[in-house]
Design an enzyme around this catalytic site. Structure first.
Site, PDB file in Angstrom:
ATOM      1  N   GLU A 107       7.191 -66.226  -8.601  1.00 20.96           N
ATOM      2  CA  GLU A 107       6.008 -65.442  -8.903  1.00 20.96           C
ATOM      3  C   GLU A 107       6.345 -63.980  -8.679  1.00 20.96           C
ATOM      4  OE1 GLU A 107       4.719 -69.477  -8.032  1.00 20.96           O
ATOM      5  OE2 GLU A 107       5.714 -68.078  -6.675  1.00 20.96           O
ATOM      6  N   TYR A 119      14.078 -59.918 -13.821  1.00 21.44           N
ATOM      7  CA  TYR A 119      14.006 -61.367 -14.037  1.00 21.44           C
ATOM      8  C   TYR A 119      14.246 -61.712 -15.506  1.00 21.44           C
ATOM      9  CZ  TYR A 119      11.845 -61.103  -9.405  1.00 21.44           C
ATOM     10  OH  TYR A 119      11.587 -60.844  -8.088  1.00 21.44           O
TER      11      TYR A 119
END
Length: 151
Positions: A107, A119
């Site tokens: 998350e 990411y």
């Protein structure tokens, strides 16, 4: 030349890790007791620190459950950010988890564009929103990557 080392987090490291945690996540800081539990009692948990010249400048935590991995936390000291250390920690974690892990999730605060970009650069894909994950009005993107498909 800087000497970089990634090693298992020990109980003696938790004060240094917690200082980085407070700086990186002032609104959602984990308690020291959480790290103590993760390092000593959680059989699914694997936590590592990144040292530069023997000083802890970052850390990463993950859970491994059968073939599923979860990045639980990652942070780098503010003055060391932007130098590739978070990417180094993530690559280390994904290598560490294989095998048996096939898929890794995490998350990230929807407003943390630099983390989201990192990411995505490692192959993580958008998987949805967790409303109020970090508190009221602080949503999280859920992101995941299949380790056998990462680039």
């Amino acid at each position: 030349m800087d000497r970089i080392n990634i090693r298992k987090m020990m109980l003696d490291d938790i004060d240094d890790v917690h200082k980085i945690e407070e700086e990186a996540f002032p609104l959602t800081t984990w308690k020291k007791e959480t790290y103590i539990h993760e390092v000593t009692l959680n059989n699914f948990a694997h936590y590592f620190v990144l040292e530069k010249d023997k000083e802890i400048i970052g850390y990463i935590g993950m859970w491994m459950v059968i073939d599923d991995g979860q990045i639980t936390t990652i942070a780098v000291k503010r003055e060391q950010q932007g130098k590739g250390y978070a990417k180094q920690l993530l690559n280390f974690a994904m290598d560490y988890m294989q095998p048996p892990v096939k898929r890794v999730s995490l998350e990230v605060n929807v407003k943390n564009k630099s983390a989201i970009n990192l990411y995505e650069s490692l192959g993580f894909l958008y998987g949805g929103i967790r409303k109020d994950y970090y508190g009221p009005g602080m949503d999280a993107h859920v992101m995941w990557v299949n380790l056998d498909e990462r680039h």
